[in-house]
Scaffold this motif. Structure first.
Motif, PDB file in Angstrom:
ATOM      1  N   LEU A 169       0.860  -1.177   0.000  1.00 22.55           N
ATOM      2  CA  LEU A 169       0.000   0.000   0.000  1.00 22.55           C
ATOM      3  C   LEU A 169       0.898   1.229   0.000  1.00 22.55           C
ATOM      4  CD1 LEU A 169      -2.883   1.296   0.544  1.00 22.55           C
ATOM      5  CD2 LEU A 169      -2.332   1.053   2.989  1.00 22.55           C
ATOM      6  N   ASP A 198      -1.247  -0.074 -10.640  1.00 23.78           N
ATOM      7  CA  ASP A 198      -2.099  -0.959  -9.855  1.00 23.78           C
ATOM      8  C   ASP A 198      -1.713  -1.023  -8.382  1.00 23.78           C
ATOM      9  OD1 ASP A 198       0.261  -2.129 -10.538  1.00 23.78           O
ATOM     10  OD2 ASP A 198      -0.587  -4.054 -11.143  1.00 23.78           O
ATOM     11  N   TYR A 199      -1.113   0.045  -7.864  1.00 22.52           N
ATOM     12  CA  TYR A 199      -0.874   0.134  -6.433  1.00 22.52           C
ATOM     13  C   TYR A 199      -2.085   0.744  -5.746  1.00 22.52           C
ATOM     14  CZ  TYR A 199       4.075  -0.884  -7.150  1.00 22.52           C
ATOM     15  OH  TYR A 199       5.250  -1.487  -7.484  1.00 22.52           O
ATOM     16  N   LYS A 200      -2.389   0.245  -4.558  1.00 22.55           N
ATOM     17  CA  LYS A 200      -3.454   0.821  -3.747  1.00 22.55           C
ATOM     18  C   LYS A 200      -2.900   2.032  -2.992  1.00 22.55           C
ATOM     19  CE  LYS A 200      -5.844  -3.598  -3.220  1.00 22.55           C
ATOM     20  NZ  LYS A 200      -4.958  -4.348  -4.128  1.00 22.55           N
ATOM     21  N   LYS A 225      -7.322   9.332 -10.157  1.00 20.21           N
ATOM     22  CA  LYS A 225      -7.074   7.950  -9.724  1.00 20.21           C
ATOM     23  C   LYS A 225      -7.872   7.640  -8.463  1.00 20.21           C
ATOM     24  CE  LYS A 225      -3.602   4.586  -8.312  1.00 20.21           C
ATOM     25  NZ  LYS A 225      -4.244   3.496  -9.058  1.00 20.21           N
ATOM     26  N   ASP A 226      -8.396   6.443  -8.435  1.00 20.90           N
ATOM     27  CA  ASP A 226      -9.128   5.970  -7.268  1.00 20.90           C
ATOM     28  C   ASP A 226      -8.145   5.681  -6.136  1.00 20.90           C
ATOM     29  OD1 ASP A 226     -11.364   5.025  -5.815  1.00 20.90           O
ATOM     30  OD2 ASP A 226     -10.843   2.964  -6.335  1.00 20.90           O
ATOM     31  N   TYR A 227      -8.510   6.006  -4.929  1.00 15.74           N
ATOM     32  CA  TYR A 227      -7.717   5.643  -3.758  1.00 15.74           C
ATOM     33  C   TYR A 227      -8.652   4.953  -2.775  1.00 15.74           C
ATOM     34  CZ  TYR A 227      -9.770  10.080  -2.233  1.00 15.74           C
ATOM     35  OH  TYR A 227     -10.648  11.101  -1.952  1.00 15.74           O
ATOM     36  N   ILE A 228      -8.106   4.021  -2.007  1.00 16.13           N
ATOM     37  CA  ILE A 228      -8.993   3.205  -1.178  1.00 16.13           C
ATOM     38  C   ILE A 228      -9.151   3.741   0.236  1.00 16.13           C
ATOM     39  CG2 ILE A 228      -8.434   1.166  -2.550  1.00 16.13           C
ATOM     40  CD1 ILE A 228      -6.895   0.106  -0.105  1.00 16.13           C
ATOM     41  N   GLU A 249      -9.221  -5.711   0.755  1.00 10.50           N
ATOM     42  CA  GLU A 249      -8.275  -5.279  -0.272  1.00 10.50           C
ATOM     43  C   GLU A 249      -6.857  -5.114   0.247  1.00 10.50           C
ATOM     44  OE1 GLU A 249     -10.002  -2.144  -2.937  1.00 10.50           O
ATOM     45  OE2 GLU A 249     -11.674  -2.312  -1.530  1.00 10.50           O
ATOM     46  N   ILE A 250      -6.693  -5.005   1.547  1.00 11.37           N
ATOM     47  CA  ILE A 250      -5.347  -4.833   2.091  1.00 11.37           C
ATOM     48  C   ILE A 250      -4.959  -5.980   3.026  1.00 11.37           C
ATOM     49  CG2 ILE A 250      -5.351  -2.326   1.837  1.00 11.37           C
ATOM     50  CD1 ILE A 250      -5.847  -2.156   4.892  1.00 11.37           C
ATOM     51  N   HIS A 277     -14.800   0.410  -0.828  1.00  9.80           N
ATOM     52  CA  HIS A 277     -13.564  -0.280  -0.469  1.00  9.80           C
ATOM     53  C   HIS A 277     -13.637  -0.843   0.950  1.00  9.80           C
ATOM     54  CE1 HIS A 277     -11.541   0.887  -4.128  1.00  9.80           C
ATOM     55  NE2 HIS A 277     -11.879   2.141  -3.934  1.00  9.80           N
TER      56      HIS A 277
END
Length: 235
Positions: free
Chosen positions: A159, A177-179, A196-199, A229-230, A225
């Motif tokens: 992350l 493709d990094y969160k 960009k989407d962030y979680i 996911e993490i 989210h």
């Protein structure tokens, strides 16, 4: 007004939990008003943490602990904090503060010496806040080489944590493709220049929580989210 002052005085002398005092003063923290999954991150700056009380904060589901910085720095509170955080029921992850001009392999070895896979519930996090005086291209070259090393070592992508302005200036369009966890201390949700989407969003550096006597960084998941996911993958 006299009733208001009497309530505040009562809170002070009876040692009613801080979170209640905040509500009495008309101040609500994010977790008081929403249903998102919330968590905190900690380092030695928070001093001694009373984890038995932190564990009672049901709105705090996870904690990221500072493990290391650069090639030699180890956070003095990491070993104690990760043991007690587990003991009192939080999901735990570890982070490394990245120094772009420091030898990458030595940074990785420093991080690995503390961030042991068997202790992790959450994927490693890399704290990215400085270019070290490098130009953006040089900084990114160093960063992505380090991220590749981390991914190979832990067999999963880390992350990434950074600030809105830092991302927009140095990382816009470069993160695939990094969160992401994005820090922005305001009531407004961050907007990244490349959309960009962030979680995750770290929304304050001045949070309060039972069991911690200083300010603490608080974050939450965004929208759809979730912690799945993490989750650290144990191979």
């Amino acid at each position: 007004m006299r009733h208001y002052l009497a309530l505040i005085v009562t809170i002070f002398f009876l040692d009613i939990p801080y979170s209640f005092a905040q509500r009495a003063e008309g101040y609500l923290q994010c977790e008081d008003t929403c249903r998102h999954i919330h968590g905190i991150d900690l380092s030695h700056y928070q001093g001694e943490v009373f984890w038995e009380h932190v564990g009672d904060n049901s709105k705090m589901a996870y904690v990221y602990l500072k493990a290391t910085e650069g090639s030699t720095n180890i956070d003095a509170t990491y070993a104690r904090n990760i043991d007690l955080a587990h003991r009192y029921g939080l999901k735990v992850g570890s982070y490394h503060f990245f120094r772009p001009k420091t030898e990458l392999v030595k940074q990785l070895e420093n991080f690995k010496s503390q961030c042991r896979p068997g202790d992790q519930d959450l994927i490693p996090m890399i704290d990215i806040e400085t270019t070290g005086g490098l130009k953006t291209d040089e900084f990114c070259d160093s960063l992505f080489k380090f991220l590749d090393l981390v991914e190979k070592a832990y067999r999963q992508k880390p992350l990434l944590y950074t600030y809105t302005n830092f991302y927009n200036k140095h990382l816009k369009g470069k993160i695939n493709d990094y969160k992401l966890m994005i820090a922005q201390y305001s009531d407004k949700e961050p907007v990244l220049a490349d959309d960009k989407d962030y979680i995750m969003w770290q929304y304050t550096a001045k949070g309060r929580i039972n069991g911690i006597n200083t300010y603490v960084d608080k974050s939450r998941f965004m929208g759809r989210h979730s912690m799945r996911e993490i989750r650290f993958k144990h191979f």
